[in-house]
Structure formats: structure tokens, C-alpha cells
Design an enzyme around this catalytic site. Structure first.
Site, PDB file in Angstrom:
ATOM      1  N   GLU A 150       1.004  -0.907  -0.200  1.00 40.58           N
ATOM      2  CA  GLU A 150      -0.162   0.076  -0.216  1.00 40.58           C
ATOM      3  C   GLU A 150       0.836   1.103  -0.272  1.00 40.58           C
ATOM      4  OE1 GLU A 150      -1.592   1.204   3.756  1.00 40.58           O
ATOM      5  OE2 GLU A 150      -3.240   1.838   2.990  1.00 40.58           O
ATOM      6  N   LYS A 190      -9.286   2.011  -1.834  1.00 39.14           N
ATOM      7  CA  LYS A 190      -9.744   1.838  -0.420  1.00 39.14           C
ATOM      8  C   LYS A 190     -10.498   2.546   0.576  1.00 39.14           C
ATOM      9  CE  LYS A 190      -6.820   1.062   3.795  1.00 39.14           C
ATOM     10  NZ  LYS A 190      -5.794   1.799   4.816  1.00 39.14           N
ATOM     11  N   CYS A 226      -5.423  -3.263   3.632  1.00 36.79           N
ATOM     12  CA  CYS A 226      -5.104  -2.794   4.934  1.00 36.79           C
ATOM     13  C   CYS A 226      -6.003  -3.679   5.794  1.00 36.79           C
ATOM     14  CB  CYS A 226      -4.626  -1.363   4.709  1.00 36.79           C
ATOM     15  SG  CYS A 226      -3.160  -1.435   6.798  1.00 36.79           S
TER      16      CYS A 226
HETATM   17  N1  ING Z   1      -3.334   0.398   8.706  1.00 36.27           N
HETATM   18  C1  ING Z   1      -3.974  -0.153   9.679  1.00 36.27           C
HETATM   19  C2  ING Z   1      -4.292  -1.323   9.626  1.00 36.27           C
HETATM   20  O1  ING Z   1      -5.301  -1.285   9.684  1.00 36.27           O
HETATM   21  C3  ING Z   1      -4.923  -0.074  11.729  1.00 36.27           C
HETATM   22  C4  ING Z   1      -4.591   1.122  10.854  1.00 36.27           C
HETATM   23  C5  ING Z   1      -3.468  -0.838  12.858  1.00 36.27           C
HETATM   24  C6  ING Z   1      -6.002  -0.820  12.521  1.00 36.27           C
HETATM   25  C7  ING Z   1      -4.510  -1.360  13.732  1.00 36.27           C
HETATM   26  C8  ING Z   1      -6.528  -1.518  13.769  1.00 36.27           C
HETATM   27  C9  ING Z   1      -5.592  -1.759  14.151  1.00 36.27           C
HETATM   28  O2  ING Z   1      -3.897  -2.410   9.053  1.00 36.27           O
HETATM   29  C10 ING Z   1      -4.029   0.897   7.227  1.00 36.27           C
HETATM   30  N2  ING Z   1      -2.753   1.646   6.262  1.00 36.27           N
HETATM   31  O3  ING Z   1      -4.745   0.693   6.780  1.00 36.27           O
END
Ligand code: ING
Length: 316
Positions: free
Chosen positions: A49, A129, A174
């Protein structure tokens, strides 16, 4: 004995990208990984990403012009043209995540986007996304920001599946991988390989008690998504200590059985490669996850009709 439909894929994990690293310098790293992937027999190489820049949603910017420097207004862009040219020369397909700025006669729209490019360097699929995590206002209490809700619009292309590389390919990005609906919408289109780039900080400021489980949750959701939709899943990280934020690695390739078949073991630029038989999806799609035979969509209405949980009325 049915012929196997083999697709050799390479997850091209990236280590940190500094805020001052030029896109051209990053493309040099992508080219090195592409050549190595080709040498290892890969038909497709998948980058993470937002692969061209540092993960900029970790910073609060006021100035839109500053933010827009992280975006691409065209694809291939001047910096990524070399990637398309080399892919054509080597005859290898690729997945690339990047920040997309769409300028329709003055109305600018911004998406967290990923594309699939075929061995003739043609863009054959685009995904924007849909599940944008984090927040949209500056929250200085956080060790770092996560402003995807501020910098990007919710994707408007749905979760599509395209016939490419000898099978049915899908893409999500992601945070999408944490939501079962993302996989199921593609599963209902027969998907056989899903590409998922990610930038995932180890630390999640609203819930630090989850930090120690970051790698577990990463694998859990992708293995579940793969098995429950009888599809291969390739997850590929931007990893390592990037501008003071530690991001998980463990890029991995998962079979339709849910089994892990390959995984990166560093937090830097690293390939993990697997020869994937797309026909391994069939035994699951034809039995356990024969959706047509077993699903009861009329019982699932809440999934579409309701956004947040609503508790049952007392004593109903
Ligand atoms: N990053 C993280 C993901 O979903 C996140 C954000 C991290 C949300 C940990 C919840 C817990 O992997 C992105 N870019 O979405």
C-alpha cells in the site's frame, strides 16, 4: 487429474521509506525487487500500500499543496514510467499501491489506490480503499496520527474481481483485510487470488493493549479471509521503523486452505515467493464453501442494512 493452473507470485515487502526519500529513489528499490522476482520465476510481483512514499497519514498537514506532493496525478507517472517499462521488458505483472489524485475539471478527488498491471504493462484493474481507519481531525494526544479519513475519500469502485494472470484476481488494501465483507464480496465473484498491501503500525494509540497481537491479528484475518472464500491471499507490508513508527512486516502468501505457504522474516526490502496452484481453490469452492448451495442470504440482511451494532430490546 486436472491440469494445475500455476501462478508464481512474489510479495515484494518494502522496508522504511523516509519522508525525504524521492519517489525516484523508491522506484529504484521497486525495480531491484522486480528483477529479483523475475529471476525467481515470478509471473507477478506485488508491492505494498502507498508504496511510493513514506506513510504520510501519520502526520498532520494544514497545507493541501504539501499533502498533494505525496499523490500521483497520473499513472504511469514520470517516476513510475520506468517500472512499467521494465515490467514490459521482463514480461512480469505487478500490483502497486499509491495515493491517487483525480482532477476532473477542477474537482479534485483523492483515494488510497492500488492497481494490477499485466505483463504488457497495461493497467487492468484499479481499486480504491473502502475501509479508511483512523480519524479526520488532528489528535495531538497520539504518539503519531492516522489521518486516512482526512486525506482520502472512501473508494467508489467497489471490490472488483478481474480475469487476469490465468485466474480471477481481486485487490483490497490494508484495513480492508480486517473486515470479512471485503473478502466475501470478492468471494461472491469467484476470486482465486487477493492482493493486499498494508502499512500497519505495531502501536495503535486508541488500544495499546492490542499492540502485542499485531502480527497475530494480521495473519488471523488474512488466513480466515482466504479459507472462508476459498482464495489465495498475498499480504505485502511496508515494514520497519519508518520515521519513528515501527510497522509490522510478515508479508505472507496464504493458500485457499488457510495454510501459510511463504513469509518474509525481515523488516526490510525482501521478497517471498510461492508457486500457487489456482486450482487448489476449487475443492473448497465446490464443497465446504459452495456459496450457491449453502449460503442463506435472506438471513444476513442486517449485514447490509445496519452500520453499527444495535442492542436487542429488553425482554423481546
Ligand atoms: N493501517 C492499519 C491497518 O488496518 C490499523 C490501521 C492498525 C487499524 C491496527 C486497526 C488496528 O492495518 C492501515 N493503513 O489501514
Amino acid at each position: 487429474m486436472t491440469m494445475a493452473r500455476m501462478l508464481t507470485v512474489a510479495a515484494a515487502q518494502l522496508g522504511p521509506i523516509a519522508r525525504t526519500d524521492s519517489k525516484a529513489s523508491v522506484v529504484k528499490r521497486l525495480l531491484a525487487l522486480m528483477r529479483e522476482a523475475k529471476a525467481l520465476g515470478a509471473d507477478v510481483v506485488a508491492y505494498p500500500e502507498l508504496a511510493l512514499t513514506s506513510f504520510f497519514p501519520r502526520w498532520y498537514f494544514e497545507d493541501q499543496a504539501q499533502i498533494d506532493q505525496f499523490f500521483e496525478t497520473e499513472m504511469p507517472s514520470p517516476e513510475t514510467q520506468a517500472l512499467f517499462d521494465e515490467a514490459k521488458r521482463l514480461s512480469i505483472g505487478f500490483h502497486l499501491g499509491y495515493a491517487e489524485l483525480v482532477d476532473n475539471a477542477g474537482s479534485k478527488r483523492r483515494f488510497n489506490t492500488a492497481i494490477l498491471v499485466n505483463q504488457q504493462a497495461e493497467i487492468i484493474h484499479r481499486y480504491r480503499k473502502i475501509h479508511l481507519p483512523g480519524h479526520d481531525q488532528h489528535e495531538p494526544w497520539r504518539a503519531f496520527q492516522h489521518l486516512e479519513k482526512r486525506y482520502f475519500e472512501v473508494g467508489d469502485l467497489g471490490f472488483g474481481v478481474v480475469n487476469a494472470f490465468g485466474g480471477l484476481m481481486g485487490v483490497c488494501i490494508c484495513n480492508d483485510r480486517r473486515w470479512p465483507e471485503s473478502y466475501r464480496v470478492m468471494g461472491l465473484q469467484g476470486v482465486e487470488m487477493i492482493f493486499i498491501g498494508y502499512n500497519t503500525p505495531v502501536h495503535n494509540p486508541p488500544a495499546p493493549e492490542h499492540d502485542a497481537l499485531s502480527n497475530f491479528h494480521n495473519r488471523l484475518v488474512m488466513q480466515a479471509g482466504a479459507y472462508q472464500n476459498a482464495s489465495w491471499v498475498l499480504g505485502v507490508a511496508k515494514a520497519g521503523l519508518e520515521e519513528g513508527v515501527m510497522q509490522i512486516g510478515q508479508s505472507q502468501i496464504i493458500a485457499p486452505s488457510g495454510e501459510l505457504v511463504a513469509q518474509c522474516s525481515t523488516l526490510g526490502d525482501e521478497l517471498c515467493v510461492a508457486r500457487c496452484d489456482l486450482d487448489l481453490c476449487l475443492s473448497y469452492k465446490q464443497t465446504t464453501f459452495n456459496f450457491e448451495r449453502h449460503r442463506q442470504p435472506e438471513q444476513y440482511r442486517l449485514i447490509v442494512e445496519r452500520r453499527g451494532a444495535q442492542l436487542p430490546l429488553q425482554n423481546t
